[in-house]
Design a protein around this motif. Sequence first.
Motif, PDB file in Angstrom:
ATOM      1  N   ARG A 193     -17.830 100.509  -9.293  1.00 52.84           N
ATOM      2  CA  ARG A 193     -17.050  99.613  -8.442  1.00 52.84           C
ATOM      3  C   ARG A 193     -16.191 100.441  -7.479  1.00 52.84           C
ATOM      4  NH1 ARG A 193     -11.752  97.657  -8.638  1.00 52.84           N
ATOM      5  NH2 ARG A 193     -11.471  95.609  -7.645  1.00 52.84           N
ATOM      6  N   GLY A 194     -16.192 100.033  -6.223  1.00 48.44           N
ATOM      7  CA  GLY A 194     -15.432 100.752  -5.217  1.00 48.44           C
ATOM      8  C   GLY A 194     -16.236 101.745  -4.414  1.00 48.44           C
ATOM      9  N   PHE A 195     -17.485 102.000  -4.803  1.00 42.40           N
ATOM     10  CA  PHE A 195     -18.343 102.895  -4.023  1.00 42.40           C
ATOM     11  C   PHE A 195     -18.450 102.348  -2.598  1.00 42.40           C
ATOM     12  CE2 PHE A 195     -22.659 103.727  -2.392  1.00 42.40           C
ATOM     13  CZ  PHE A 195     -22.613 105.116  -2.328  1.00 42.40           C
ATOM     14  N   HIS A 196     -18.152 103.191  -1.633  1.00 39.09           N
ATOM     15  CA  HIS A 196     -18.100 102.776  -0.226  1.00 39.09           C
ATOM     16  C   HIS A 196     -19.031 103.661   0.576  1.00 39.09           C
ATOM     17  CE1 HIS A 196     -15.460 102.043   3.602  1.00 39.09           C
ATOM     18  NE2 HIS A 196     -16.540 101.276   3.573  1.00 39.09           N
ATOM     19  N   PHE A 197     -19.985 103.038   1.270  1.00 30.04           N
ATOM     20  CA  PHE A 197     -21.038 103.785   1.945  1.00 30.04           C
ATOM     21  C   PHE A 197     -21.152 103.284   3.376  1.00 30.04           C
ATOM     22  CE2 PHE A 197     -25.705 104.718   2.552  1.00 30.04           C
ATOM     23  CZ  PHE A 197     -25.571 106.102   2.519  1.00 30.04           C
ATOM     24  N   ILE A 198     -21.015 104.181   4.342  1.00 30.89           N
ATOM     25  CA  ILE A 198     -21.115 103.816   5.755  1.00 30.89           C
ATOM     26  C   ILE A 198     -22.292 104.549   6.382  1.00 30.89           C
ATOM     27  CG2 ILE A 198     -19.963 103.805   7.999  1.00 30.89           C
ATOM     28  CD1 ILE A 198     -17.310 103.869   6.525  1.00 30.89           C
ATOM     29  N   VAL A 199     -23.162 103.812   7.032  1.00 32.36           N
ATOM     30  CA  VAL A 199     -24.282 104.417   7.760  1.00 32.36           C
ATOM     31  C   VAL A 199     -24.083 104.101   9.241  1.00 32.36           C
ATOM     32  CG1 VAL A 199     -26.772 104.462   8.086  1.00 32.36           C
ATOM     33  CG2 VAL A 199     -25.827 104.158   5.798  1.00 32.36           C
ATOM     34  N   PRO A 200     -23.640 105.086  10.035  1.00 32.33           N
ATOM     35  CA  PRO A 200     -23.366 104.825  11.452  1.00 32.33           C
ATOM     36  C   PRO A 200     -24.625 104.530  12.259  1.00 32.33           C
ATOM     37  CG  PRO A 200     -23.140 107.165  10.973  1.00 32.33           C
ATOM     38  CD  PRO A 200     -23.302 106.469   9.647  1.00 32.33           C
ATOM     39  N   ARG A 201     -25.766 105.038  11.801  1.00 27.05           N
ATOM     40  CA  ARG A 201     -27.025 104.761  12.492  1.00 27.05           C
ATOM     41  C   ARG A 201     -28.176 105.133  11.568  1.00 27.05           C
ATOM     42  NH1 ARG A 201     -27.597 103.799  17.795  1.00 27.05           N
ATOM     43  NH2 ARG A 201     -25.522 104.661  18.174  1.00 27.05           N
ATOM     44  N   CYS A 202     -28.954 104.148  11.131  1.00 23.09           N
ATOM     45  CA  CYS A 202     -30.068 104.393  10.205  1.00 23.09           C
ATOM     46  C   CYS A 202     -31.118 105.289  10.865  1.00 23.09           C
ATOM     47  CB  CYS A 202     -30.750 103.083   9.811  1.00 23.09           C
ATOM     48  SG  CYS A 202     -29.797 102.015   8.736  1.00 23.09           S
ATOM     49  N   ASP A 203     -31.528 106.346  10.167  1.00 23.26           N
ATOM     50  CA  ASP A 203     -32.614 107.168  10.687  1.00 23.26           C
ATOM     51  C   ASP A 203     -33.946 106.795  10.036  1.00 23.26           C
ATOM     52  OD1 ASP A 203     -32.217 108.152   8.180  1.00 23.26           O
ATOM     53  OD2 ASP A 203     -31.781 110.198   8.779  1.00 23.26           O
ATOM     54  N   ASN A 204     -33.922 105.782   9.187  1.00 26.03           N
ATOM     55  CA  ASN A 204     -35.128 105.204   8.599  1.00 26.03           C
ATOM     56  C   ASN A 204     -34.903 103.712   8.399  1.00 26.03           C
ATOM     57  OD1 ASN A 204     -37.396 107.078   7.791  1.00 26.03           O
ATOM     58  ND2 ASN A 204     -35.678 108.206   6.937  1.00 26.03           N
ATOM     59  N   ASN A 205     -35.987 102.960   8.261  1.00 20.72           N
ATOM     60  CA  ASN A 205     -35.856 101.605   7.763  1.00 20.72           C
ATOM     61  C   ASN A 205     -35.523 101.683   6.282  1.00 20.72           C
ATOM     62  OD1 ASN A 205     -36.944 100.170  10.235  1.00 20.72           O
ATOM     63  ND2 ASN A 205     -38.704 101.441   9.718  1.00 20.72           N
ATOM     64  N   ILE A 206     -34.720 100.747   5.784  1.00 18.28           N
ATOM     65  CA  ILE A 206     -34.366 100.770   4.371  1.00 18.28           C
ATOM     66  C   ILE A 206     -34.305  99.343   3.824  1.00 18.28           C
ATOM     67  CG2 ILE A 206     -31.894 100.873   4.928  1.00 18.28           C
ATOM     68  CD1 ILE A 206     -31.561 102.492   2.287  1.00 18.28           C
ATOM     69  N   ILE A 207     -34.963  99.142   2.677  1.00 16.27           N
ATOM     70  CA  ILE A 207     -34.854  97.872   1.958  1.00 16.27           C
ATOM     71  C   ILE A 207     -34.015  98.138   0.719  1.00 16.27           C
ATOM     72  CG2 ILE A 207     -36.065  95.945   0.883  1.00 16.27           C
ATOM     73  CD1 ILE A 207     -38.529  96.654   2.447  1.00 16.27           C
ATOM     74  N   MET A 208     -32.958  97.369   0.541  1.00 14.02           N
ATOM     75  CA  MET A 208     -32.060  97.530  -0.597  1.00 14.02           C
ATOM     76  C   MET A 208     -32.278  96.399  -1.588  1.00 14.02           C
ATOM     77  SD  MET A 208     -28.548  98.724   1.311  1.00 14.02           S
ATOM     78  CE  MET A 208     -28.828  97.741   2.787  1.00 14.02           C
ATOM     79  N   PHE A 209     -32.747  96.738  -2.781  1.00 12.32           N
ATOM     80  CA  PHE A 209     -32.959  95.786  -3.865  1.00 12.32           C
ATOM     81  C   PHE A 209     -31.817  95.937  -4.861  1.00 12.32           C
ATOM     82  CE2 PHE A 209     -37.101  97.226  -2.312  1.00 12.32           C
ATOM     83  CZ  PHE A 209     -37.758  96.022  -2.045  1.00 12.32           C
ATOM     84  N   LEU A 210     -30.983  94.919  -5.009  1.00 14.60           N
ATOM     85  CA  LEU A 210     -29.850  95.010  -5.930  1.00 14.60           C
ATOM     86  C   LEU A 210     -30.266  94.450  -7.290  1.00 14.60           C
ATOM     87  CD1 LEU A 210     -26.913  95.954  -5.962  1.00 14.60           C
ATOM     88  CD2 LEU A 210     -26.218  93.589  -5.571  1.00 14.60           C
ATOM     89  N   LEU A 211     -30.227  95.291  -8.313  1.00 15.57           N
ATOM     90  CA  LEU A 211     -30.649  94.894  -9.653  1.00 15.57           C
ATOM     91  C   LEU A 211     -29.492  94.360 -10.479  1.00 15.57           C
ATOM     92  CD1 LEU A 211     -33.009  97.901 -10.503  1.00 15.57           C
ATOM     93  CD2 LEU A 211     -33.574  95.734  -9.387  1.00 15.57           C
ATOM     94  N   LYS A 212     -28.300  94.942 -10.306  1.00 18.66           N
ATOM     95  CA  LYS A 212     -27.130  94.512 -11.070  1.00 18.66           C
ATOM     96  C   LYS A 212     -25.894  94.587 -10.190  1.00 18.66           C
ATOM     97  CE  LYS A 212     -28.835  96.012 -15.613  1.00 18.66           C
ATOM     98  NZ  LYS A 212     -28.587  96.868 -16.814  1.00 18.66           N
ATOM     99  N   GLY A 213     -24.942  93.656 -10.426  1.00 22.37           N
ATOM    100  CA  GLY A 213     -23.657  93.701  -9.750  1.00 22.37           C
ATOM    101  C   GLY A 213     -23.626  92.936  -8.438  1.00 22.37           C
ATOM    102  N   GLU A 214     -22.574  93.198  -7.650  1.00 26.14           N
ATOM    103  CA  GLU A 214     -22.388  92.581  -6.350  1.00 26.14           C
ATOM    104  C   GLU A 214     -21.928  93.636  -5.348  1.00 26.14           C
ATOM    105  OE1 GLU A 214     -19.630  89.376  -6.574  1.00 26.14           O
ATOM    106  OE2 GLU A 214     -21.021  88.020  -7.593  1.00 26.14           O
ATOM    107  N   ALA A 215     -22.420  93.531  -4.126  1.00 23.57           N
ATOM    108  CA  ALA A 215     -22.035  94.469  -3.077  1.00 23.57           C
ATOM    109  C   ALA A 215     -21.781  93.714  -1.787  1.00 23.57           C
ATOM    110  CB  ALA A 215     -23.123  95.522  -2.870  1.00 23.57           C
ATOM    111  N   LEU A 216     -20.743  94.110  -1.087  1.00 24.19           N
ATOM    112  CA  LEU A 216     -20.430  93.512   0.204  1.00 24.19           C
ATOM    113  C   LEU A 216     -21.158  94.290   1.292  1.00 24.19           C
ATOM    114  CD1 LEU A 216     -18.715  91.428   1.775  1.00 24.19           C
ATOM    115  CD2 LEU A 216     -16.914  93.150   1.899  1.00 24.19           C
ATOM    116  N   ILE A 217     -21.945  93.581   2.101  1.00 23.59           N
ATOM    117  CA  ILE A 217     -22.717  94.197   3.178  1.00 23.59           C
ATOM    118  C   ILE A 217     -22.129  93.756   4.511  1.00 23.59           C
ATOM    119  CG2 ILE A 217     -25.001  94.526   4.195  1.00 23.59           C
ATOM    120  CD1 ILE A 217     -24.881  95.438   1.313  1.00 23.59           C
ATOM    121  N   ASN A 218     -22.006  94.678   5.430  1.00 21.55           N
ATOM    122  CA  ASN A 218     -21.584  94.303   6.771  1.00 21.55           C
ATOM    123  C   ASN A 218     -22.461  95.017   7.793  1.00 21.55           C
ATOM    124  OD1 ASN A 218     -19.905  92.622   8.251  1.00 21.55           O
ATOM    125  ND2 ASN A 218     -18.520  94.284   8.776  1.00 21.55           N
TER     126      ASN A 218
END
Length: 296
Positions: free
Chosen positions: A32-57
Amino acid sequence: MYDSSACGAGNADCLKCPKAVDNLILYASHSRGFHFIVPRCDNNIIMFLLKGEALINSKEYAGVTLHAGEFILQAVGSKYEVLAMTDVECVCYRFSRPESFCEGRYRHIVKDVVPPLIFFPLKICSELNFFLEASKSYLAGEKICRELLQFKQKELAFILWHYYSDYELSMLVHSLSEYTDSFQYFVLKNYDKVKTVEEFAELGGYTATTFRRIFTSVFHQPVYEWMQERRKEGILYELRHTDFTISEICYKYGFESLPHFSNFCKKNFGLSPRSLRKEAGSSSLSAVQSSEPLSV
């Protein structure tokens, strides 16, 4: 004859195998609290969340809460931010082009299927969940056998195309199609491989004059200025969000010495590399204590 030295018992350390490649389907867990910022994706990425909740912006998912059992795609070139609201587990699939996807259906969706006005996370169906859960134990490493990765990529693509409707897949396909056939895609995939505008132009088969003209019309600023901004963006990101040492970052971005690198950071960011890294730790703690949507 079977070469026992290539894999298996003959080679206890698979990372040293010549078939080992960077893993593109990666399992990860974060507190909890892990904070990840990607200023510009250099690949396409699919994120599959298996457990928990994450705020996406991001532009596509502005202030959306991703729940366990859901997934989204962020296309190359896009900007996004993730904040783990609880302890989370996820599988992330990175890829450049959708080679494993059914080409005929991909083109049909691009041409004939109108995506929703507001994108929403897709549910992980039972078949997809079985794939993710069954694979996560050996997808945790940074390296994986090239042949196994190719099989897993094809299997994942098959599940997506077989169990999801054209309308659901349109959110993935239309995001991908905006980038993968464009000059913008070429730039975003290759800007970190060159040092000068002339090298960049030559890589794409352009004269320097033509490349500058096209670049300015697409990105609305001179190519050299844009490359310098990406350089600064990359340095700031790695100082704040990676475990690379300051020395590693310094020499990765072509600085001759640590004092030169320190002066660059003070001039452009107002702080030394060490202070920037320390500041990032403090801001991550503040983000944990706030439930407000992250700004993009």
